[in-house]
Design a protein around this motif. Structure first.
Motif, short mmCIF file in Angstrom:
data_model
loop_
_atom_site.label_atom_id
_atom_site.label_comp_id
_atom_site.label_asym_id
_atom_site.label_seq_id
_atom_site.Cartn_x
_atom_site.Cartn_y
_atom_site.Cartn_z
N ALA B 293 61.41 67.84 19.64
CA ALA B 293 61.60 66.40 19.67
C ALA B 293 63.00 66.06 19.20
O ALA B 293 63.58 66.78 18.40
CB ALA B 293 60.59 65.72 18.76
N CYS B 294 63.53 64.95 19.67
CA CYS B 294 64.67 64.33 19.01
C CYS B 294 64.11 63.52 17.84
O CYS B 294 62.90 63.39 17.68
CB CYS B 294 65.40 63.38 19.95
N PHE B 295 64.98 62.94 17.05
CA PHE B 295 64.55 62.16 15.90
C PHE B 295 63.55 61.07 16.32
O PHE B 295 63.81 60.30 17.25
CB PHE B 295 65.75 61.51 15.21
N CYS B 297 60.86 61.07 17.90
CA CYS B 297 60.23 61.08 19.22
C CYS B 297 58.86 61.73 19.21
O CYS B 297 58.70 62.86 18.76
CB CYS B 297 61.12 61.80 20.23
#
Lengths: 159, 616
Positions: B293-295, B297
């Motif tokens: 994940a990105c931050f 997400c």
């Protein structure tokens, strides 16, 4: 029934929703720098590992505290920091073998996981169930179930 | 609230860092990120400026929801006049950097001028300073990341940097943050390099607050549930990433292959998301290690991959044995299908190099594909390439050229020009698969008609992220339209363009729109941001942003003549698949599009349109 946080790192995606939920619960804003749970990234391994206080029964932090600022919440089993008594000496941060109690420069006190009074925000925010809050006596059951499912008694009997 | 109400202005010529208040009137009209950063650019930069001159500015912008608990709250954009295109550029990235910038208390950084010597910007909450970049200039993105973490003794530092490509003037250099997330397109990294700015390193501990915390958290929980329960955002993307599309797009006959000379690729399944899960014959392990994940997400579409240690690209090169950013659909297409290469490990290696040295794999792959066509025509020769055989399908050509571009060596210097300049140099401008100088990505407009209009009218040059009509035409989101017809596509493209501009400007990720509509965004924005945010206001904000970007481009010298497609897509019919015999019907869509936009027949926004959007 007492429950404890149970972490399955293989399910973690590194999204940090847990860190935001924790800081929101305790600080009122979104601020991973003040989260009591931290996710560590091991980039070249492609692994993400959430880590927080496991609430030791005989807690090193509690034993080390000279002002008795760390007490037991009998209902949840959490070791709680009483900000009114904490003098910010940081001895507990040295005593804890896992590093899960840390100094907060904004307040001058230490901070650690308090299980949010029995309803941990991190577990609720986790989108992949990498962090769950389950029966403290059965944290191994999922793994047992996985291994149990691999047992093929018929094959064993025929062999 | 939600906005930090503070921007950092960095004058590189003078070496100064100054805090100034965010213009809250502009924030109310343009929301944040793409919209607000573009507003600052439009107000402060002459549209006719040479993108690589000190008079161009480079803006890093977060959105009001960046760094909040809203799902996908990682996004920041880099806004500038693009080196590759000469058009307004806005390249969006995830990872962790954007949220960290917000946590440090800044909505935006505006870089102006040019540093006399290479520098990097270090931010620790309120503290910001320019530091000589002696020990990192000349280094890759990955080495820069390592060196700065060690130097500042802070594992939590988040770093965004250019690699060698940005320093060497590769026209499509990226700005890469967190090792493998990138503000990728239009040469924003080239602009950064031209300013002698190597990196931005940021640490933030102040956090982000919202207007109505309880309502915000309640809304966010509901919206996260929608993402989790949606088959695309809850299952398809986490399992296969955007690579879920490779086989799908190939089957509908819209996979541009061998420089878009054909629309289906025999090797598609070998480079697909499914293939990334398959154990390799060589070592029994899959290419894919995990999703990431990105931050913030809760979708987690990111790919983390590992190359087979015995593969020719990395044999005896342990520095490439670790896991890193794996293939996304666009990259697998550009490096793979478009060059005719079906070696998954070679594509992964080329992708690693793009991240390591900081350049855009879409433009690189499409430029190499054009060069391969010219090579097979005999226009580019072994003498030009230093003996490398640039045949379609050659994995060796791909990986050799990826390294040459990264290091600024040999024929890599020519490939670093991008396909438009390269094809002009060799006397065949028609073989550049680009619009406004930027190569189109992985959807062939002969098989997905709406994407033709999308590419032709995108304000940053050809791009899939400005109006992803693939969602409707192929996936049926929000409703299914026929990909082979032009009817109704003008309205579809306009609606997607405006909605996407609003979504980008919030600080959230456009991938949420597989499950969310603007109906799901505005309650989150309204609970977080000052003022009253309604559906209508959000939609109008998107339209305002689109028209503002258009105005910048017109002032820069673009006209309706530039709203077109490569000749190949308009005159050479697709040779196979469901779209066989079809070309793109741009001429049927464009006039209707101008009309729906309230633009003249020459594609110029009318005074009435501008007035109604508050742009006159």
């Amino acid at each position: 029934m007492q429950r404890s946080l149970y972490i399955s790192p293989d399910k973690c995606t590194g999204c940090l929703q847990c860190e935001m939920a924790c800081s929101f619960e305790h600080e009122g804003n979104f601020n991973p720098a003040k989260s009591r749970i931290k996710v560590f990234t091991f980039h070249t391994e492609g692994r993400f590992v959430p880590y927080t206080c496991t609430q030791c029964d005989e807690a090193w932090c509690k034993s080390a505290c000279p002002t008795e600022a760390i007490t037991l919440d009998a209902a949840t089993g959490a070791k709680m920091v009483n900000d009114g008594l904490c003098v910010g000496c940081k001895v507990c941060t040295i005593a804890c073998p896992f590093g899960t109690i840390n100094y907060n420069t904004t307040t001058g006190k230490v901070m650690k996981c308090d299980l949010c009074g029995g309803d941990p925000a991190c577990a609720k925010a986790c989108p992949t169930q990498a962090i769950t809050y389950i029966d403290a006596e059965g944290t191994g059951y999922d793994k047992m179930r996985t291994w149990a499912s691999r047992t093929d008694t018929q094959t064993a009997a025929q062999a | 609230m939600s906005w930090q109400k503070k921007i950092l202005r960095v004058n590189l010529t003078e070496g100064s860092c100054t805090a100034e208040p965010l213009n809250m009137q502009w924030a109310a009209d343009y929301l944040g990120q793409r919209g607000l950063g573009s507003k600052y650019l439009v107000e402060e930069v002459d549209p006719k400026v040479d993108p690589l001159s000190p008079d161009n500015k480079l803006i890093f912008a977060t959105g009001p929801l960046t760094g909040t608990a809203s799902s996908t709250s990682a996004r920041y954009s880099v806004i500038t006049k693009g080196a590759l295109t000469g058009a307004i550029a806005c390249s969006n990235s995830g990872g962790y950097f954007g949220a960290e910038l917000k946590f440090a208390g800044w909505d935006m950084i505006i870089f102006e001028g040019k540093a006399p010597k290479p520098v990097y910007l270090y931010i620790n909450d309120d503290h910001a300073e320019l530091i000589p970049a002696d020990e990192i200039w000349g280094k890759s993105v990955w080495d820069t990341d390592k060196i700065l973490h060690a130097k500042h003794q802070d594992p939590q530092l988040k770093i965004s940097a250019i690699g060698k490509a940005g320093e060497e003037g590769v026209m499509y250099a990226c700005i890469v943050n967190d090792l493998h997330r990138a503000a990728g397109r239009s040469g924003v990294g080239t602009v950064m390099g031209s300013k002698n700015l190597k990196a931005v390193a940021v640490r933030g501990t102040k956090g982000v607050s919202v207007k109505d915390p309880m309502r915000f958290m309640q809304t966010v929980m509901e919206k996260k549930k929608i993402l989790a329960e949606n088959p695309v955002t809850g299952q398809g993307l986490p399992t296969y990433g955007t690579q879920v599309l490779m086989n799908v797009i190939n089957e509908v006959g819209a996979l541009p292959t061998k420089n878009a000379s054909v629309v289906q690729f025999d090797g598609a399944s070998k480079i697909s998301g499914e293939a990334m899960h398959e154990p390799r014959a060589s070592d029994g392990k899959a290419n894919l290690v995990t999703n990431q994940a990105c931050f913030g997400c809760t979708i987690a579409c990111g790919r983390v991959a590992r190359i087979d240690k015995e593969h020719y690209t990395v044999k005896n090169r342990p520095e490439y044995w670790g896991a890193s950013g794996g293939l996304e659909y666009e990259n697998a297409w550009s490096l793979g299908a478009d060059c005719g290469v079906d070696d998954l490990e070679a594509l992964t290696f080329a992708n690693f190099i793009c991240n390591e040295q900081g350049y855009d794999p879409i433009t690189f792959g499409a430029t190499l594909a054009a060069a391969m066509e010219l090579y097979e025509m005999g226009v580019i020769t072994d003498e030009d390439t230093g003996g490398v055989k640039l045949n379609f399908g050659s994995a060796e050509a791909l990986t050799t050229m990826a390294e040459q571009v990264g290091k600024g060596e040999g024929f890599g210097m020519i490939l670093g020009l991008g396909s438009k300049r390269l094809c002009e140099k060799y006397g065949h401008p028609e073989l550049s698969m680009s619009v406004k100088g930027q190569e189109f990505p992985a959807y062939d407009p002969r098989g997905i008609q709406g994407m033709g209009l999308t590419y032709a009218t995108s304000n940053r040059g050809a791009c899939h992220l400005r109006s992803y009509t693939v969602a409707s035409e192929i996936l049926g989101i929000p409703e299914k339209t026929d990909p082979l017809v032009t009817e109704g596509k003008a309205g579809l493209v306009k609606a997607f363009q405006d909605a996407t501009a609003a979504v980008d400007s919030s600080g959230l990720c456009v991938f949420t729109t597989f499950a969310w509509t603007l109906e799901d965004f505005y309650p989150q924005i309204d609970a977080a941001c000052e003022g009253e945010w309604t559906l209508e206001r959000l939609a109008q904000t998107g339209e305002r942003i689109w028209n503002m970007e258009r105005q910048f481009n017109m002032a820069a010298g673009f006209t309706a003549k530039d709203d077109t497609l490569p000749k190949r897509l308009l005159t050479e019919p697709a040779s196979s698949g469901p779209a066989a015999g079809k070309v793109n019907g741009l001429d049927k869509m464009l006039p209707e599009y101008y009309e729906l936009r309230g633009w003249s027949k020459e594609g110029v926004p009318t005074p009435d349109t501008l007035r109604s959007l508050g742009l006159s």
